[in-house]
Scaffold this active site. Structure first.
Site, mmCIF file in Angstrom:
data_model
loop_
_atom_site.group_PDB
_atom_site.id
_atom_site.type_symbol
_atom_site.label_atom_id
_atom_site.label_comp_id
_atom_site.label_asym_id
_atom_site.label_seq_id
_atom_site.Cartn_x
_atom_site.Cartn_y
_atom_site.Cartn_z
ATOM 1 C CG ASP A 31 -2.077 0.954 1.108
ATOM 2 O OD1 ASP A 31 -3.223 0.493 0.982
ATOM 3 O OD2 ASP A 31 -1.830 2.181 1.116
ATOM 4 C CG ASN A 88 -12.084 -0.889 4.010
ATOM 5 O OD1 ASN A 88 -12.462 -1.358 5.073
ATOM 6 N ND2 ASN A 88 -10.948 -0.219 3.900
ATOM 7 N N GLY A 94 -15.985 2.351 3.647
ATOM 8 C CA GLY A 94 -14.713 3.070 3.538
ATOM 9 C C GLY A 94 -13.913 2.734 2.293
ATOM 10 C CD GLN A 95 -14.698 -0.839 -2.729
ATOM 11 O OE1 GLN A 95 -15.832 -1.188 -2.377
ATOM 12 N NE2 GLN A 95 -14.069 -1.397 -3.750
ATOM 13 C CG HIS A 101 -8.641 -2.957 -2.323
ATOM 14 N ND1 HIS A 101 -9.574 -2.296 -3.091
ATOM 15 C CD2 HIS A 101 -8.535 -2.257 -1.167
ATOM 16 C CE1 HIS A 101 -10.015 -1.239 -2.430
ATOM 17 N NE2 HIS A 101 -9.400 -1.186 -1.247
ATOM 18 C CG LEU A 102 -7.822 -9.503 1.901
ATOM 19 C CD1 LEU A 102 -8.407 -10.911 1.755
ATOM 20 C CD2 LEU A 102 -6.426 -9.590 2.498
ATOM 21 C CG HIS A 103 -6.895 -2.908 3.183
ATOM 22 N ND1 HIS A 103 -6.140 -1.766 2.999
ATOM 23 C CD2 HIS A 103 -8.095 -2.646 2.621
ATOM 24 C CE1 HIS A 103 -6.867 -0.855 2.347
ATOM 25 N NE2 HIS A 103 -8.055 -1.363 2.121
HETATM 26 P P1 5GP Z 1 -9.737 1.404 0.383
HETATM 27 O O1 5GP Z 1 -9.821 2.728 1.086
HETATM 28 O O2 5GP Z 1 -10.431 1.452 -0.961
HETATM 29 O O3 5GP Z 1 -10.157 0.224 1.207
HETATM 30 O O4 5GP Z 1 -8.207 1.147 0.117
HETATM 31 C C1 5GP Z 1 -7.513 1.708 -0.949
HETATM 32 C C2 5GP Z 1 -6.049 1.633 -0.595
HETATM 33 O O5 5GP Z 1 -5.308 1.846 -1.783
HETATM 34 C C3 5GP Z 1 -5.601 2.682 0.411
HETATM 35 O O6 5GP Z 1 -5.055 2.048 1.559
HETATM 36 C C4 5GP Z 1 -4.572 3.511 -0.361
HETATM 37 O O7 5GP Z 1 -3.487 3.906 0.449
HETATM 38 C C5 5GP Z 1 -4.144 2.557 -1.460
HETATM 39 N N1 5GP Z 1 -3.716 3.212 -2.676
HETATM 40 C C6 5GP Z 1 -4.351 4.236 -3.312
HETATM 41 N N2 5GP Z 1 -3.687 4.572 -4.428
HETATM 42 C C7 5GP Z 1 -2.603 3.737 -4.508
HETATM 43 C C8 5GP Z 1 -1.542 3.598 -5.456
HETATM 44 O O8 5GP Z 1 -1.436 4.297 -6.467
HETATM 45 N N3 5GP Z 1 -0.616 2.627 -5.197
HETATM 46 C C9 5GP Z 1 -0.682 1.817 -4.098
HETATM 47 N N4 5GP Z 1 0.270 0.904 -3.939
HETATM 48 N N5 5GP Z 1 -1.686 1.930 -3.177
HETATM 49 C C10 5GP Z 1 -2.625 2.876 -3.394
#
Ligand code: 5GP
Ligand code: ZN
Length: 115
Positions: A31, A88, A94-95, A101-103
């Site tokens: 991330d 998310n 919070g997406q 995507h899986l964190h």
């Molecule tokens: P969400 O908020 O949708 O659950 O998670 C999206 C995640 O993608 C966030 O943790 C954010 O830091 C990450 N992210 C957003 N843009 C990029 C990017 O360009 N590259 C990488 N590696 N992560 C990203």
């Protein structure tokens, strides 16, 4: 591939990322804004918007995504100490990126309930 999707463009290599695992179905990369000492995102290569868009035919793929999270946890050395998997989904979930995507978070004590 969805040309307007950030993570599809990462899969295609149009946007650079730190890849740490990949196979024919899934990919894992760091991330860009880590919320823990280890913060890895696992995604299906194929564009799926979110958990809310999953179909019955995606069952094997999602099982594989979860097993890949375990494999990455072992590869990165935190399978024993523990980790958190987060999916998310949608606005209230919070997406912020519309490609499932899986964190995978590790390297510190997690708290519950999440914010
Ligand atoms: P969400 O908020 O949708 O659950 O998670 C999206 C995640 O993608 C966030 O943790 C954010 O830091 C990450 N992210 C957003 N843009 C990029 C990017 O360009 N590259 C990488 N590696 N992560 C990203
Ligand atoms: Zn996508």
């Amino acid at each position: 591939m969805n040309k307007d999707c950030l993570f599809c463009r990462i899969v295609a290599g149009e946007i650079p990322s730190t890849r740490i695992y990949e196979d024919a179905q899934v990919m894992a990369f760091r991330d860009i804004n880590p919320a823990a000492p280890q913060h890895i995102l696992l995604i299906p290569r194929r564009h799926i918007h979110s958990v809310a868009a999953l179909e019955p035919g995606d069952a094997v793929l999602m099982g594989h995504l979860l097993l890949s999270a375990r494999a990455v946890a072992e590869q990165e050395g935190f399978a024993e100490t523990g980790f958190r998997c987060v999916l998310n989904t949608g606005e209230d979930g919070g997406q912020t990126v519309g490609h499932l995507h899986l964190h995978l978070l590790a390297g510190r004590q997690m708290h519950w309930p999440p914010g």
